[in-house]
Write a protein that holds these residues in place. Structure first.
Motif, short mmCIF file in Angstrom:
data_model
loop_
_atom_site.label_atom_id
_atom_site.label_comp_id
_atom_site.label_asym_id
_atom_site.label_seq_id
_atom_site.Cartn_x
_atom_site.Cartn_y
_atom_site.Cartn_z
N ILE A 520 18.34 -62.17 21.67
CA ILE A 520 19.80 -61.98 21.99
C ILE A 520 20.37 -62.56 21.00
CG2 ILE A 520 21.57 -62.06 23.58
CD1 ILE A 520 19.40 -60.30 24.26
N VAL A 521 21.39 -62.02 20.13
CA VAL A 521 22.04 -62.58 18.96
C VAL A 521 23.41 -62.62 19.32
CG1 VAL A 521 22.80 -62.39 16.71
CG2 VAL A 521 20.37 -61.51 17.29
N GLY A 522 24.01 -63.91 19.50
CA GLY A 522 25.46 -63.92 19.96
C GLY A 522 25.55 -64.06 21.53
N GLY A 523 26.62 -64.95 21.88
CA GLY A 523 26.77 -65.40 23.23
C GLY A 523 27.98 -66.31 23.37
N TYR A 524 27.79 -66.92 24.59
CA TYR A 524 29.17 -67.75 24.78
C TYR A 524 28.70 -69.11 25.00
CZ TYR A 524 31.58 -63.03 25.14
OH TYR A 524 32.07 -61.73 24.99
N ASP A 525 29.75 -70.11 24.80
CA ASP A 525 29.44 -71.45 24.99
C ASP A 525 29.94 -71.84 26.55
OD1 ASP A 525 32.05 -71.74 25.03
OD2 ASP A 525 32.11 -72.71 22.98
N GLU A 526 29.72 -73.19 26.92
CA GLU A 526 30.05 -73.52 28.28
C GLU A 526 31.57 -73.16 28.69
OE1 GLU A 526 28.97 -77.53 28.76
OE2 GLU A 526 26.50 -76.92 28.50
N ASP A 527 32.36 -73.00 27.49
CA ASP A 527 33.76 -72.77 27.74
C ASP A 527 34.14 -71.40 27.64
OD1 ASP A 527 34.07 -75.68 28.15
OD2 ASP A 527 34.32 -75.86 25.97
N GLY A 528 33.34 -70.68 27.52
CA GLY A 528 33.60 -69.17 27.24
C GLY A 528 33.90 -68.65 26.20
N THR A 536 19.09 -66.49 21.35
CA THR A 536 18.42 -66.43 22.71
C THR A 536 17.05 -65.80 22.67
OG1 THR A 536 20.32 -66.71 24.29
CG2 THR A 536 18.24 -66.42 25.27
N PHE A 537 15.90 -66.61 22.70
CA PHE A 537 14.69 -65.82 22.36
C PHE A 537 14.19 -65.79 23.78
CE2 PHE A 537 15.16 -68.18 18.47
CZ PHE A 537 14.71 -67.28 17.51
N ILE A 538 13.79 -64.66 24.15
CA ILE A 538 13.12 -64.00 25.56
C ILE A 538 11.88 -64.07 25.34
CG2 ILE A 538 13.33 -62.27 27.44
CD1 ILE A 538 16.01 -63.64 26.89
N LEU A 539 11.08 -64.94 26.06
CA LEU A 539 9.53 -64.88 25.72
C LEU A 539 9.02 -63.81 26.80
CD1 LEU A 539 8.96 -68.70 25.52
CD2 LEU A 539 9.66 -67.15 23.65
N LYS A 540 7.77 -63.61 26.34
CA LYS A 540 6.94 -62.58 27.39
C LYS A 540 6.69 -63.08 28.76
CE LYS A 540 5.46 -59.57 23.53
NZ LYS A 540 4.32 -59.09 22.80
N CYS A 541 6.70 -64.26 28.68
CA CYS A 541 6.48 -65.02 30.11
C CYS A 541 7.52 -65.14 30.97
CB CYS A 541 5.67 -66.51 29.73
SG CYS A 541 6.76 -67.75 28.83
N ASP A 542 8.75 -64.54 30.68
CA ASP A 542 9.78 -64.42 31.37
C ASP A 542 10.59 -65.88 31.34
OD1 ASP A 542 9.61 -62.00 32.22
OD2 ASP A 542 8.50 -62.50 33.81
N LEU A 545 14.42 -69.41 25.30
CA LEU A 545 14.68 -70.76 24.65
C LEU A 545 15.95 -70.32 23.80
CD1 LEU A 545 11.00 -71.31 22.97
CD2 LEU A 545 12.33 -72.62 24.98
N ASN A 546 16.96 -71.48 23.90
CA ASN A 546 18.04 -71.04 23.41
C ASN A 546 18.44 -72.13 22.11
OD1 ASN A 546 19.41 -69.38 25.36
ND2 ASN A 546 19.70 -70.87 26.53
N ILE A 547 19.06 -71.64 20.91
CA ILE A 547 19.18 -72.15 19.83
C ILE A 547 20.93 -71.71 19.78
CG2 ILE A 547 19.28 -72.33 17.21
CD1 ILE A 547 16.57 -73.01 19.04
N MET A 548 21.36 -72.91 20.22
CA MET A 548 23.11 -72.58 20.55
C MET A 548 23.77 -72.32 19.06
SD MET A 548 23.54 -72.75 23.58
CE MET A 548 25.29 -72.88 23.27
N ASP A 549 23.42 -72.80 17.91
CA ASP A 549 23.97 -72.34 16.60
C ASP A 549 23.01 -72.30 15.52
OD1 ASP A 549 25.92 -72.04 14.45
OD2 ASP A 549 27.47 -73.31 15.13
N ALA A 550 22.31 -71.46 15.34
CA ALA A 550 21.29 -71.24 14.46
C ALA A 550 21.99 -71.50 12.98
CB ALA A 550 20.70 -69.77 14.69
N LYS A 551 23.05 -70.94 12.68
CA LYS A 551 23.51 -71.06 11.22
C LYS A 551 23.86 -72.63 10.93
CE LYS A 551 26.94 -69.22 8.23
NZ LYS A 551 28.04 -68.50 7.99
#
Length: 564
Positions: A520-528, A536-542, A545-551
């Motif tokens: 999932i590319v893009g999203g919102y932080d704790e403040d919206g 957000t990497f969705i693994l096959k084991c449900d 893993l989040n990388i909050m600011d990849a850049k």
């Protein structure tokens, strides 16, 4: 009432055979007679009979002083059930309509046509032109009062004979298929066919090209791209011509013959009169022969290609828009990246860094097609940033690899051992192969100039709709199937790497596809607030893993590398 005396002027010169011809007011004393003869097979005995028929009619017409030879029209080794497929017959009819023939001789109704409707139509057409047809065996003159009644009865019997013969032939063909004999096959690219014993042997030169196609497809290339590559390499097809397209390549990639099997009965003839062939969807028996001949590719590779193909033609519905997006695997991130704001897939583009260098980026397809206002929070993200983010996510697994990796491996093993789904998939593969074969033959007809472009497009679209329906069901069943043996091996290597607490320095596509379901590319932080570079990497084991600011992480790591 006035008495009227009528004087009868007796006819002094009746028309020969009741139907002579006049031209420009001048009586033609000699009747222009044509003969039609036909043999339905190309055997030596039949062709000998064919020559005898021609000689017989030539002598018969010349011996009659009232007849003039207007031509011997003939068709060799052509069935009589379809008049429009007989050029000799059609030429004779055309000359009759042009007024060049006065009478036709033929041996019997079955020689003239074995289709009752064709027989009556052509007889009536010629009767309107006052041209009689003499059927010698049945002793019928179509200009007699009872001629058409007898003709209808006799032609119906001739048609019944064809249908009976067709039924016997069909039964014989089925018996051969049941015995495992190869029926109706003349060879395919990669194999040499030996008609004397109906066997197939690998043509090693062509087989290398077949393996090349399978390898390219597994690497992520599409059938059209492979066709272009073959054309650039000047590879000749089975006809000896450098001519390839996506349909012909796909026909090879989905043909069961290349894994050593044979499926017979893919099509069937609807009836012996129209000779219309239909795709066999269960109306007739089919015969599958496993390990019939030497394979060119292994079953594992063939199944892998089939799984990739089903994924590529699968379309997914985006919940937020209801739109359908097609699945592709040309690149590592193809169909794996999903916009966190609108749900659309991300597509790969290239941007100029300088006047001579380019860099690949991934951007939301909604914003690309409909404008940035359609998805205002999304941003284009460099491919290297996504790769770097996956390496960071991979490092997070080293701290808790047992639970995550065991779950992934367990999921893959369950899918590979699911025999119920595999059986249904194989059944669907047969149906898909049927449609693909017909689609490939349609392409050959277009290439050979035997079908118009408009008719090709209409029929091709029909095949595509059928394929879409079948492959959607197949793709659903294969969602967790098709993980190859090499994936299990790579997962074992991954386990060893994590156990030794080794890090992965370079992006590995196989590892990525083995672990990750989607990103999932893009999203919102704790403040919206929107964070377009959150991955957000969705693994096959449900697990996620989040990388909050990849850049930002990429820039920081890149800076450290430059300093060190």
């Amino acid at each position: 009432m006035r008495n009227t005396q009528v004087e009868i002027l007796q006819a002094t010169k009746p028309l020969p055979n009741g139907r002579g011809r006049r031209r420009a007011g001048v009586q033609i004393d000699r009747i222009r007679v044509a003969a039609y003869c036909r043999v339905s097979t190309d055997g030596d005995e039949q062709l000998g009979s064919f020559a005898s028929q021609k000689a017989y009619y030539e002598d018969k017409i010349r011996e009659n002083p009232q007849w003039a030879l207007a031509g011997i029209f003939a068709d060799e080794a052509i069935t009589g059930t379809k008049a429009d497929k007989r050029p000799g017959f059609q030429e004779m009819i055309q000359r009759c309509m042009n007024g060049e023939i006065d009478m036709i001789l033929t041996k019997s109704i079955s020689r003239f046509a074995r289709n009752t409707l064709d027989t009556l139509n052509y007889v009536r057409m010629l009767t309107n032109q006052r041209i009689p047809i003499i059927f010698e065996k049945e002793n019928i003159n179509t200009m007699d009062m009872n001629g058409e009644l007898l003709l209808t009865i006799m032609s119906s019997l001739a048609q019944q004979e064809v249908e009976s013969l067709s039924g016997n032939v069909k039964m014989g063909v089925k018996m051969k298929m049941k015995r495992g004999e190869l029926v109706g096959f003349n060879g395919c690219f990669g194999y040499d066919y030996h008609p004397e014993d109906k066997s197939l042997t690998v043509n090693e030169k062509e087989a290398e090209i077949v393996r090349f196609m399978y390898d390219m497809y597994i690497q992520g290339y599409g059938s059209t791209t492979i066709a272009k590559r073959l054309t650039e390499m000047e590879i000749k097809n089975k006809r000896g011509v450098v001519r390839w397209d996506g349909g012909s390549v796909m026909g090879i990639l989905t043909n069961e013959k290349y894994k050593g099997d044979i499926l017979q009965g893919k099509t069937f003839t609807l009836d012996p009169i129209s000779k219309r062939r239909l795709d066999n969807r269960g109306e007739e028996e089919q015969y599958y022969i496993r390990d019939h001949h030497e394979p060119i590719v292994s079953r594992e590779i063939w199944d892998r290609v089939a799984a990739i193909h089903s994924e590529r033609v699968k379309t997914k519905v985006i919940p937020t828009t209801g739109n359908r997006e097609r699945y592709t695997r040309q690149f590592a991130f193809s169909s794996m990246l999903e916009c966190g704001y609108c749900g659309h897939k991300l597509s790969r583009r290239t941007r100029h860094q300088t006047t001579v260098t380019k860099k690949p980026v991934w951007q939301c397809m909604n914003a690309t097609k409909n404008g940035i206002e359609s998805c205002p929070h999304c941003k284009a993200i460099d491919e290297v940033i996504i790769e770097g983010a996956f390496l960071e996510a991979f490092r997070l697994l080293t701290d808790n690899f047992d639970d995550v990796l065991d779950s992934v491996l367990h999921t893959i093993e369950e899918v590979l051992n699911d025999d119920t789904e595999l059986k249904r998939v194989k059944q669907l593969e047969k149906e898909i192969n049927n449609v693909e074969s017909r689609k490939s033959r349609l392409t050959d007809l277009l290439i050979d100039g035997k079908i118009e472009q408009q008719a090709y497009e209409e029929k091709n679209n029909s095949f595509l709709r059928k394929l879409h329906k079948l492959t959607e069901e197949k793709a659903y069943l294969e969602e967790n199937i098709g993980q190859q043996k090499n994936v299990s091996k790579r997962m074992a290597q991954l386990r060893k790497t994590l156990e030794n607490e080794e890090t992965m320095d370079e992006f590995d596509r196989v590892v990525f596809e083995s672990i990750v379901e989607k990103v999932i590319v893009g999203g919102y932080d704790e403040d919206g607030n929107p964070t377009p570079y959150k991955l957000t990497f969705i693994l096959k084991c449900d697990q996620n893993l989040n990388i909050m600011d990849a850049k930002a992480d990429y820039k920081a790591n890149h800076k450290k590398e430059r300093v060190s």
